[in-house]
Scaffold this motif. Sequence first.
Motif, PDB file in Angstrom:
ATOM      1  N   THR A  80       0.852  -1.186   0.000  1.00 43.78           N
ATOM      2  CA  THR A  80       0.000   0.000   0.000  1.00 43.78           C
ATOM      3  C   THR A  80       0.890   1.240   0.000  1.00 43.78           C
ATOM      4  O   THR A  80       1.756   1.388   0.858  1.00 43.78           O
ATOM      5  N   TYR A  81       0.676   2.083  -0.978  1.00 37.54           N
ATOM      6  CA  TYR A  81       1.425   3.332  -1.034  1.00 37.54           C
ATOM      7  C   TYR A  81       0.693   4.399  -0.224  1.00 37.54           C
ATOM      8  O   TYR A  81      -0.538   4.375  -0.127  1.00 37.54           O
ATOM      9  N   ALA A  82       1.433   5.330   0.319  1.00 39.11           N
ATOM     10  CA  ALA A  82       0.805   6.431   1.044  1.00 39.11           C
ATOM     11  C   ALA A  82      -0.022   7.280   0.083  1.00 39.11           C
ATOM     12  O   ALA A  82      -1.087   7.780   0.420  1.00 39.11           O
ATOM     13  N   ILE A  83       0.527   7.433  -1.119  1.00 40.37           N
ATOM     14  CA  ILE A  83      -0.138   8.249  -2.138  1.00 40.37           C
ATOM     15  C   ILE A  83      -0.058   7.474  -3.444  1.00 40.37           C
ATOM     16  O   ILE A  83       1.024   7.028  -3.826  1.00 40.37           O
ATOM     17  N   GLN A  84      -1.208   7.292  -4.079  1.00 42.68           N
ATOM     18  CA  GLN A  84      -1.163   6.545  -5.339  1.00 42.68           C
ATOM     19  C   GLN A  84      -2.256   7.001  -6.297  1.00 42.68           C
ATOM     20  O   GLN A  84      -3.387   7.282  -5.881  1.00 42.68           O
ATOM     21  N   ALA A  85      -1.900   7.078  -7.569  1.00 40.28           N
ATOM     22  CA  ALA A  85      -2.889   7.382  -8.607  1.00 40.28           C
ATOM     23  C   ALA A  85      -2.712   6.390  -9.741  1.00 40.28           C
ATOM     24  O   ALA A  85      -1.590   5.996 -10.055  1.00 40.28           O
ATOM     25  N   GLU A  86      -3.849   5.989 -10.288  1.00 38.24           N
ATOM     26  CA  GLU A  86      -3.818   5.083 -11.441  1.00 38.24           C
ATOM     27  C   GLU A  86      -4.757   5.621 -12.515  1.00 38.24           C
ATOM     28  O   GLU A  86      -5.952   5.776 -12.266  1.00 38.24           O
ATOM     29  N   GLY A  87      -4.197   5.906 -13.653  1.00 37.55           N
ATOM     30  CA  GLY A  87      -4.999   6.354 -14.791  1.00 37.55           C
ATOM     31  C   GLY A  87      -5.822   7.600 -14.516  1.00 37.55           C
ATOM     32  O   GLY A  87      -6.919   7.779 -15.050  1.00 37.55           O
ATOM     33  N   LEU A  88      -5.284   8.477 -13.686  1.00 38.83           N
ATOM     34  CA  LEU A  88      -6.041   9.655 -13.266  1.00 38.83           C
ATOM     35  C   LEU A  88      -6.277  10.619 -14.437  1.00 38.83           C
ATOM     36  O   LEU A  88      -5.330  11.019 -15.116  1.00 38.83           O
ATOM     37  N   ALA A  89      -7.535  10.974 -14.647  1.00 33.65           N
ATOM     38  CA  ALA A  89      -7.872  11.865 -15.754  1.00 33.65           C
ATOM     39  C   ALA A  89      -8.837  12.943 -15.301  1.00 33.65           C
ATOM     40  O   ALA A  89      -9.714  12.710 -14.475  1.00 33.65           O
ATOM     41  N   LYS A  90      -8.641  14.136 -15.818  1.00 33.31           N
ATOM     42  CA  LYS A  90      -9.538  15.258 -15.522  1.00 33.31           C
ATOM     43  C   LYS A  90      -9.518  16.233 -16.690  1.00 33.31           C
ATOM     44  O   LYS A  90      -8.461  16.616 -17.182  1.00 33.31           O
ATOM     45  N   ARG A  91     -10.726  16.609 -17.108  1.00 34.58           N
ATOM     46  CA  ARG A  91     -10.840  17.530 -18.237  1.00 34.58           C
ATOM     47  C   ARG A  91     -11.625  18.759 -17.794  1.00 34.58           C
ATOM     48  O   ARG A  91     -12.597  18.652 -17.051  1.00 34.58           O
ATOM     49  N   PHE A  92     -11.153  19.931 -18.213  1.00 38.76           N
ATOM     50  CA  PHE A  92     -11.919  21.161 -18.001  1.00 38.76           C
ATOM     51  C   PHE A  92     -12.328  21.640 -19.390  1.00 38.76           C
ATOM     52  O   PHE A  92     -11.479  22.136 -20.125  1.00 38.76           O
ATOM     53  N   LYS A  93     -13.585  21.437 -19.758  1.00 38.30           N
ATOM     54  CA  LYS A  93     -14.040  21.747 -21.123  1.00 38.30           C
ATOM     55  C   LYS A  93     -13.058  21.184 -22.151  1.00 38.30           C
ATOM     56  O   LYS A  93     -12.812  19.985 -22.156  1.00 38.30           O
ATOM     57  N   GLU A  94     -12.404  22.053 -22.924  1.00 38.33           N
ATOM     58  CA  GLU A  94     -11.522  21.484 -23.957  1.00 38.33           C
ATOM     59  C   GLU A  94     -10.106  21.187 -23.457  1.00 38.33           C
ATOM     60  O   GLU A  94      -9.320  20.588 -24.154  1.00 38.33           O
ATOM     61  N   THR A  95      -9.821  21.603 -22.202  1.00 38.15           N
ATOM     62  CA  THR A  95      -8.472  21.359 -21.675  1.00 38.15           C
ATOM     63  C   THR A  95      -8.377  20.004 -20.979  1.00 38.15           C
ATOM     64  O   THR A  95      -9.106  19.726 -20.026  1.00 38.15           O
ATOM     65  N   GLU A  96      -7.477  19.175 -21.470  1.00 39.77           N
ATOM     66  CA  GLU A  96      -7.248  17.892 -20.827  1.00 39.77           C
ATOM     67  C   GLU A  96      -6.157  18.105 -19.773  1.00 39.77           C
ATOM     68  O   GLU A  96      -4.964  18.055 -20.086  1.00 39.77           O
ATOM     69  N   ALA A  97      -6.555  18.399 -18.542  1.00 39.14           N
ATOM     70  CA  ALA A  97      -5.571  18.733 -17.507  1.00 39.14           C
ATOM     71  C   ALA A  97      -4.770  17.504 -17.091  1.00 39.14           C
ATOM     72  O   ALA A  97      -3.565  17.580 -16.875  1.00 39.14           O
ATOM     73  N   LEU A  98      -5.451  16.363 -16.965  1.00 35.45           N
ATOM     74  CA  LEU A  98      -4.776  15.103 -16.665  1.00 35.45           C
ATOM     75  C   LEU A  98      -5.305  14.063 -17.646  1.00 35.45           C
ATOM     76  O   LEU A  98      -6.515  13.908 -17.801  1.00 35.45           O
ATOM     77  N   ALA A  99      -4.391  13.361 -18.291  1.00 36.42           N
ATOM     78  CA  ALA A  99      -4.805  12.439 -19.344  1.00 36.42           C
ATOM     79  C   ALA A  99      -4.369  11.010 -19.037  1.00 36.42           C
ATOM     80  O   ALA A  99      -3.816  10.322 -19.880  1.00 36.42           O
TER      81      ALA A  99
END
Length: 343
Positions: free
Chosen positions: A2-21
Amino acid sequence: MTYAIQAEGLAKRFKETEALAGVDLAARTGSVLGLLGPNGAGKTTAVRIFATLLTPDAGRATVAGHDVVREAGVVRSLIGLTGQYAAVDENLTGTENLLLIGRLLGLQRRGARARAAELLDRFRLSDAAGRAVKTFSGGMRRRLDLAASLVGRPSILFLDEPTTGLDPQSRGELWGMLRALIADGATALLTTQYLNEADQLADDIVVIDKGRVIAEGTPDALKSEVGGQVLQVRPLAADDLVRTHALVAETAGTRTQIEGESVTVPVKDAELMPAVVRRLDREGIAVGELTLRRSSLDEVFLALTGHRAEPEESDQPDESAQATDEAGGAVGEHARERAVSST
Ligand SMILES: Nc1ncnc2c1ncn2[C@@H]1O[C@H](COP(=O)(O)OP(=O)(O)OP(=O)(O)O)[C@@H](O)[C@H]1O
Ligand SMILES: [Mg+2]
């Protein structure tokens, strides 16, 4: 594990901006993960998702194994957040800010008072504790901000550009404080545009650009992976610099740069150094200094992103207006963030 902090395939879009892909990253307990990237890379977006202030569109993020969306309350109780822009109230004193947070976190009056005093002392703010924060210097504000994120004794810290705009001395002090927290067992995700900061503090580094991971590894591994070694040549006469640059570029057949009074070139072939020496000798250029060194993290960053890291120096007078604007715009939001992360 178990990691203290972990992300897998994290994605976030703001309208046309792909902030995290689709970002993957992980920090072992007790380590510092440096999240590097140019302006707009997606660093703050990632931090805000971890801090439960934004929900991801896809992928998942966990803190100590707890999902930041489904177990947001638990996550909030474990973390401390120092945002990119100061989140303390300008009109309150240092003590009042920390007391307020302590009370929001459910501490009794006496407990909150003791914790505030302890933190103010630790961050060398005791003398200024009774003054309104608006009279604090940038470095003092940053220290108070860090203190504010520690009131609830979080074991996992998210530090979004904690030293941007600080002078080298204040930056060094903050580094010392962070090191002490890590030595006490905390885990930190640190975003920064100062590559030497990541070099100094981070056990592992993830470099993102346009919402994607473009490199990762230990600072040393990154330095040797990209570019390897760098040859630095300083002609004895400064007048020869431009001609030296041209000759080295021709001999190496790769991108070379002028840095101060020297020409630098990445070395991919052991033959380059003697070839450069012979060439300059033939052309009658006297060499003042010739060194072979490992590439710096700056050079790695340049090689990876195609541009140098350009931190915003919010101490600069003409940019501070802009920084204040941005911070001003975010004040309401941050006050809310603080309240949210304090419930
Ligand atoms: N609330 C929002 N609404 C719209 N666009 C956003 C929002 N937040 C971030 N973005 C956009 O998403 C991208 C990533 O932004 P983010 O703040 O995560 O970058 P960053 O790596 O923290 O940059 P910086 O080094 O400048 O702080 C940028 O293009 C930004 O303009
Ligand atoms: Mg940011």
